[in-house]
Write a protein that holds these residues in place. Structure first.
Motif, PDB file in Angstrom:
ATOM      1  N   HIS A 178       0.801  -1.216   0.000  1.00 31.33           N
ATOM      2  CA  HIS A 178       0.000   0.000   0.000  1.00 31.33           C
ATOM      3  C   HIS A 178       0.841   1.276   0.000  1.00 31.33           C
ATOM      4  O   HIS A 178       0.385   2.323   0.437  1.00 31.33           O
ATOM      5  CB  HIS A 178      -0.947   0.003   1.204  1.00 31.33           C
ATOM      6  N   LYS A 179       2.059   1.201  -0.514  1.00 33.65           N
ATOM      7  CA  LYS A 179       2.942   2.369  -0.505  1.00 33.65           C
ATOM      8  C   LYS A 179       2.313   3.556  -1.239  1.00 33.65           C
ATOM      9  O   LYS A 179       2.186   4.645  -0.685  1.00 33.65           O
ATOM     10  CB  LYS A 179       4.283   2.027  -1.155  1.00 33.65           C
ATOM     11  N   SER A 180       1.901   3.369  -2.484  1.00 31.71           N
ATOM     12  CA  SER A 180       1.328   4.479  -3.244  1.00 31.71           C
ATOM     13  C   SER A 180      -0.050   4.865  -2.716  1.00 31.71           C
ATOM     14  O   SER A 180      -0.473   6.024  -2.827  1.00 31.71           O
ATOM     15  CB  SER A 180       1.239   4.127  -4.732  1.00 31.71           C
ATOM     16  N   THR A 181      -0.774   3.908  -2.126  1.00 29.77           N
ATOM     17  CA  THR A 181      -2.095   4.191  -1.561  1.00 29.77           C
ATOM     18  C   THR A 181      -1.984   5.222  -0.445  1.00 29.77           C
ATOM     19  O   THR A 181      -2.732   6.196  -0.396  1.00 29.77           O
ATOM     20  CB  THR A 181      -2.742   2.909  -1.002  1.00 29.77           C
ATOM     21  N   TYR A 196      -9.439   8.464  -7.997  1.00 32.24           N
ATOM     22  CA  TYR A 196      -8.183   7.916  -7.484  1.00 32.24           C
ATOM     23  C   TYR A 196      -7.996   6.477  -7.953  1.00 32.24           C
ATOM     24  O   TYR A 196      -6.913   6.099  -8.426  1.00 32.24           O
ATOM     25  CB  TYR A 196      -8.175   7.998  -5.960  1.00 32.24           C
ATOM     26  N   ASN A 197      -9.038   5.659  -7.829  1.00 32.70           N
ATOM     27  CA  ASN A 197      -8.961   4.256  -8.239  1.00 32.70           C
ATOM     28  C   ASN A 197      -8.687   4.125  -9.726  1.00 32.70           C
ATOM     29  O   ASN A 197      -7.892   3.268 -10.159  1.00 32.70           O
ATOM     30  CB  ASN A 197     -10.258   3.520  -7.878  1.00 32.70           C
ATOM     31  N   LEU A 204      -1.077   5.313 -13.443  1.00 33.16           N
ATOM     32  CA  LEU A 204       0.125   5.328 -12.609  1.00 33.16           C
ATOM     33  C   LEU A 204       1.276   4.514 -13.182  1.00 33.16           C
ATOM     34  O   LEU A 204       2.427   4.738 -12.838  1.00 33.16           O
ATOM     35  CB  LEU A 204      -0.219   4.835 -11.197  1.00 33.16           C
ATOM     36  N   THR A 205       0.990   3.565 -14.062  1.00 34.18           N
ATOM     37  CA  THR A 205       2.053   2.760 -14.652  1.00 34.18           C
ATOM     38  C   THR A 205       2.934   3.580 -15.598  1.00 34.18           C
ATOM     39  O   THR A 205       4.100   3.251 -15.801  1.00 34.18           O
ATOM     40  CB  THR A 205       1.473   1.564 -15.434  1.00 34.18           C
ATOM     41  N   CYS A 206       2.383   4.646 -16.166  1.00 29.85           N
ATOM     42  CA  CYS A 206       3.135   5.487 -17.106  1.00 29.85           C
ATOM     43  C   CYS A 206       3.469   6.867 -16.550  1.00 29.85           C
ATOM     44  O   CYS A 206       4.484   7.457 -16.913  1.00 29.85           O
ATOM     45  CB  CYS A 206       2.345   5.665 -18.396  1.00 29.85           C
ATOM     46  N   HIS A 207       2.579   7.400 -15.712  1.00 33.30           N
ATOM     47  CA  HIS A 207       2.759   8.752 -15.167  1.00 33.30           C
ATOM     48  C   HIS A 207       2.989   8.698 -13.653  1.00 33.30           C
ATOM     49  O   HIS A 207       2.462   7.830 -12.975  1.00 33.30           O
ATOM     50  CB  HIS A 207       1.509   9.602 -15.417  1.00 33.30           C
ATOM     51  N   SER A 208       3.734   9.659 -13.159  1.00 27.45           N
ATOM     52  CA  SER A 208       3.920   9.765 -11.713  1.00 27.45           C
ATOM     53  C   SER A 208       3.164  10.973 -11.168  1.00 27.45           C
ATOM     54  O   SER A 208       2.893  11.937 -11.888  1.00 27.45           O
ATOM     55  CB  SER A 208       5.407   9.883 -11.365  1.00 27.45           C
ATOM     56  N   SER A 261     -13.249   9.905 -17.200  1.00 24.56           N
ATOM     57  CA  SER A 261     -12.163  10.854 -17.437  1.00 24.56           C
ATOM     58  C   SER A 261     -12.319  12.088 -16.544  1.00 24.56           C
ATOM     59  O   SER A 261     -11.335  12.591 -15.985  1.00 24.56           O
ATOM     60  CB  SER A 261     -12.131  11.263 -18.907  1.00 24.56           C
ATOM     61  N   GLN A 262     -13.536  12.555 -16.390  1.00 19.66           N
ATOM     62  CA  GLN A 262     -13.799  13.701 -15.519  1.00 19.66           C
ATOM     63  C   GLN A 262     -13.454  13.375 -14.072  1.00 19.66           C
ATOM     64  O   GLN A 262     -12.910  14.218 -13.337  1.00 19.66           O
ATOM     65  CB  GLN A 262     -15.268  14.121 -15.617  1.00 19.66           C
ATOM     66  N   GLN A 263     -13.722  12.147 -13.650  1.00 14.99           N
ATOM     67  CA  GLN A 263     -13.379  11.729 -12.282  1.00 14.99           C
ATOM     68  C   GLN A 263     -11.867  11.757 -12.072  1.00 14.99           C
ATOM     69  O   GLN A 263     -11.395  12.166 -11.001  1.00 14.99           O
ATOM     70  CB  GLN A 263     -13.938  10.328 -12.022  1.00 14.99           C
ATOM     71  N   ILE A 264     -11.113  11.347 -13.079  1.00 15.70           N
ATOM     72  CA  ILE A 264      -9.652  11.395 -12.989  1.00 15.70           C
ATOM     73  C   ILE A 264      -9.183  12.837 -12.893  1.00 15.70           C
ATOM     74  O   ILE A 264      -8.321  13.179 -12.063  1.00 15.70           O
ATOM     75  CB  ILE A 264      -9.003  10.689 -14.204  1.00 15.70           C
TER      76      ILE A 264
END
Length: 278
Positions: A178-181, A196-197, A204-208, A261-264
């Motif tokens: 749960h590090k990133s969580t 978030y989910n 998250l696999t491509c962007h930080s 997309s709006q939620q992101i």
């Protein structure tokens, strides 16, 4: 006197039993502690030192990267991890495995799931054209190379998104599950959990964010959030269909709805007020 002796014996047995139970718990805890910090395996270094192990031919019925049946030379990924890391001191249920690729792609999955799937680390494509070690990967009009390593699963369905098939792989990390969580969860506004989910799963696999995540795409929050220099409506549309904005864009179409997309984007706006350099 006899009564006192009996009580003394019972007390001793109770204390001994209590000590034994506590000792067993401590030993068990010692064997299955959660990993405190990341553990890194440099796969190229292990290859140079001939520490990858015995190779075999691995057949994949429907490879999700090449979209056809494939054969590879590979080694057991589980054996590599067990040879380099003492797994008796790690709790796989509370640990994740993170894959670092040359292009910055950084997918992750639970370690327990990875170990149970019996994956292989492929290092040579048996179907590659003569004179080449790997067949070229064609994706969204771009040509890519799987070298030096590619994680494959002979007994896992290519449709199961729980399993990651990273190619171009160079390093493996073990980190707390749960590090990133803990770092990125929207604690101040739980209504943003859906965004978030989605970000965790799709981005998250491509962007930080705040330095956590992949480096294939740009950092999205530090020093400036993407929401601070993109128009919100255009950012939402871009996430839904990147190719409608840029020719030969590397970002894939993720199959997200306008609402998702709006939620992101709403989540990213929240994170813009919670910047932290990691």
């Amino acid at each position: 006197m006899k009564t006192i002796k009996i009580h003394s014996i019972i007390s001793c047995l109770f204390i001994f039993g209590l000590f034994s139970c506590n000792q067993k718990k401590e030993l068990k805890a010692e064997k299955t502690t959660t990993i405190p910090t990341e553990i890194k395996l440099d796969l190229l270094d292990l290859q140079q030192k001939n520490k990858l192990g015995k190779d075999t031919i691995v057949t994949i019925v429907n490879d999700p990267v090449y979209h056809k049946a494939k054969k590879y030379k590979g080694v057991s990924a589980v054996a590599i991890i067990k040879n380099e890391i003492d797994l008796t001191k790690i709790d796989p249920k509370n640990t994740k495995i993170v894959f670092e690729c040359i292009d910055g792609y950084k997918p992750e999955m639970p370690l327990e799931l990875f170990l149970s799937a019996k994956p292989y680390l492929a290092f040579e494509d048996m179907d590659a054209p003569k004179g080449k070690q790997w067949e070229t990967i064609l994706k969204d009009g771009n040509e890519m190379n799987a070298a030096p390593f590619y994680i494959v699963y002979p007994s896992v369905s290519e449709k199961d998104s729980q399993y990651k098939w990273p190619y171009n792989l160079i390093k493996i990390y073990l980190e707390p599950l749960h590090k990133s969580t803990l770092e990125l969860y929207p604690l101040k506004d739980r209504k943003l959990e859906a965004g978030y989910n989605l970000f965790q799963k799709q981005c998250l696999t491509c962007h930080s964010l705040n330095g956590i995540g992949g480096t294939m795409g740009p950092e999205l929050n530090y020093p400036k959030s993407v929401t601070e220099y993109w128009k919100e409506k255009e950012l939402v549309d871009y996430i839904v269909n990147p190719a409608s904005f840029r020719h030969k864009v590397k970002m894939p179409t993720l199959g997200l709805s306008q609402q998702q997309s709006q939620q992101i984007v709403d989540y990213l706006k929240y994170m813009s007020e919670n910047k932290k350099k990691n």
